[in-house]
Design a protein around this motif. Structure first.
Motif, PDB file in Angstrom:
ATOM      1  N   GLY A   6     -40.527   8.797 -12.969  1.00 15.87           N
ATOM      2  CA  GLY A   6     -40.885   9.295 -14.290  1.00 15.87           C
ATOM      3  C   GLY A   6     -40.703   8.217 -15.329  1.00 15.87           C
ATOM      4  N   PHE A   7     -41.160   8.503 -16.515  1.00 15.15           N
ATOM      5  CA  PHE A   7     -41.016   7.601 -17.651  1.00 15.15           C
ATOM      6  C   PHE A   7     -40.320   8.340 -18.777  1.00 15.15           C
ATOM      7  N   ILE A   8     -39.511   7.603 -19.494  1.00 14.27           N
ATOM      8  CA  ILE A   8     -38.854   8.158 -20.680  1.00 14.27           C
ATOM      9  C   ILE A   8     -39.269   7.282 -21.852  1.00 14.27           C
ATOM     10  N   PHE A   9     -39.936   7.873 -22.812  1.00 13.26           N
ATOM     11  CA  PHE A   9     -40.349   7.149 -24.009  1.00 13.26           C
ATOM     12  C   PHE A   9     -39.397   7.508 -25.132  1.00 13.26           C
ATOM     13  N   LEU A  10     -38.784   6.517 -25.717  1.00 11.43           N
ATOM     14  CA  LEU A  10     -37.838   6.734 -26.808  1.00 11.43           C
ATOM     15  C   LEU A  10     -38.454   6.238 -28.112  1.00 11.43           C
ATOM     16  N   PHE A  11     -38.430   7.061 -29.103  1.00 17.19           N
ATOM     17  CA  PHE A  11     -38.928   6.671 -30.410  1.00 17.19           C
ATOM     18  C   PHE A  11     -38.189   7.458 -31.470  1.00 17.19           C
ATOM     19  N   LYS A  12     -38.187   6.907 -32.630  1.00 18.21           N
ATOM     20  CA  LYS A  12     -37.510   7.567 -33.739  1.00 18.21           C
ATOM     21  C   LYS A  12     -38.377   8.727 -34.237  1.00 18.21           C
ATOM     22  N   TRP A  13     -37.747   9.889 -34.378  1.00 14.43           N
ATOM     23  CA  TRP A  13     -38.457  11.067 -34.874  1.00 14.43           C
ATOM     24  C   TRP A  13     -38.700  10.916 -36.360  1.00 14.43           C
ATOM     25  N   ILE A  14     -39.935  11.084 -36.750  1.00 16.24           N
ATOM     26  CA  ILE A  14     -40.295  11.041 -38.167  1.00 16.24           C
ATOM     27  C   ILE A  14     -40.984  12.361 -38.486  1.00 16.24           C
ATOM     28  N   ALA A  50     -31.621  11.859 -23.958  1.00 14.41           N
ATOM     29  CA  ALA A  50     -31.740  11.041 -22.740  1.00 14.41           C
ATOM     30  C   ALA A  50     -31.252  11.823 -21.521  1.00 14.41           C
ATOM     31  N   THR A  51     -30.172  12.567 -21.672  1.00  9.15           N
ATOM     32  CA  THR A  51     -29.668  13.381 -20.567  1.00  9.15           C
ATOM     33  C   THR A  51     -30.708  14.425 -20.176  1.00  9.15           C
ATOM     34  N   HIS A  52     -31.314  15.068 -21.154  1.00  7.09           N
ATOM     35  CA  HIS A  52     -32.367  16.059 -20.879  1.00  7.09           C
ATOM     36  C   HIS A  52     -33.558  15.411 -20.190  1.00  7.09           C
ATOM     37  N   ALA A  53     -33.948  14.238 -20.646  1.00  4.70           N
ATOM     38  CA  ALA A  53     -35.089  13.542 -20.037  1.00  4.70           C
ATOM     39  C   ALA A  53     -34.805  13.213 -18.577  1.00  4.70           C
ATOM     40  N   LEU A  54     -33.624  12.680 -18.308  1.00  2.87           N
ATOM     41  CA  LEU A  54     -33.258  12.349 -16.923  1.00  2.87           C
ATOM     42  C   LEU A  54     -33.213  13.596 -16.042  1.00  2.87           C
ATOM     43  N   LEU A  55     -32.633  14.671 -16.555  1.00  2.17           N
ATOM     44  CA  LEU A  55     -32.575  15.909 -15.779  1.00  2.17           C
ATOM     45  C   LEU A  55     -33.972  16.452 -15.501  1.00  2.17           C
ATOM     46  N   SER A  56     -34.854  16.397 -16.484  1.00  2.00           N
ATOM     47  CA  SER A  56     -36.222  16.883 -16.286  1.00  2.00           C
ATOM     48  C   SER A  56     -36.937  16.086 -15.203  1.00  2.00           C
ATOM     49  N   ILE A  57     -36.723  14.793 -15.184  1.00  2.00           N
ATOM     50  CA  ILE A  57     -37.352  13.965 -14.143  1.00  2.00           C
ATOM     51  C   ILE A  57     -36.738  14.286 -12.783  1.00  2.00           C
ATOM     52  N   LEU A  58     -35.424  14.193 -12.682  1.00  2.00           N
ATOM     53  CA  LEU A  58     -34.761  14.357 -11.388  1.00  2.00           C
ATOM     54  C   LEU A  58     -34.948  15.750 -10.781  1.00  2.00           C
TER      55      LEU A  58
END
Length: 118
Positions: A6-14, A50-58
């Motif tokens: 999977g991919f995790i894209f990190l960006f600042k929420w605006i 980030a924890t949610h993103a990793l859990l969603s992928i795994l």
């Protein structure tokens, strides 16, 4: 040579980006059965993206050894809606401990001594 799960894209929420969206720009899965069959948890704990993103992928990958803790979470939350899954994740001390072990260390400030004249 390794696998990508999977991919995790990190960006600042605006917030203004949300306001610029036009009606009909979004596509959503609306079938509750489909929504509840995949692992997606609504983030209810601040700074846990980030924890949610990793859990969603795994927890959506087939054939990945995830260990007993994640197996237990996956089994326990089967069929739950995203909000309930987020509640479960937010209330597991073991996950909180693991998550916090990767947090950036914060400097502890000593309380200021009050002036005698105050």
């Amino acid at each position: 040579k390794g696998r990508v799960y999977g991919f995790i894209f990190l960006f600042k929420w605006i917030e203004e980006r949300r306001a610029r969206r036009k009606p009909g720009d979004e596509n959503f899965v609306e079938d509750p059965q489909v929504i509840n069959e995949i692992f997606f948890a609504h983030q209810s704990i601040h700074n846990s993206c980030a924890t949610h993103a990793l859990l969603s992928i795994l927890l959506n990958c087939q054939g990945v050894h995830i260990g007993p803790t994640l197996k237990s979470i996956k089994h326990f939350t089967e069929g739950m809606d995203p909000e309930s899954k987020g509640y479960v994740i937010g209330n597991l001390p073991k996950l909180a401990h693991i998550h916090n072990s990767y947090a950036k260390p914060e400097r502890h400030k000593l309380p200021e001594k009050p002036n005698k004249g105050d």
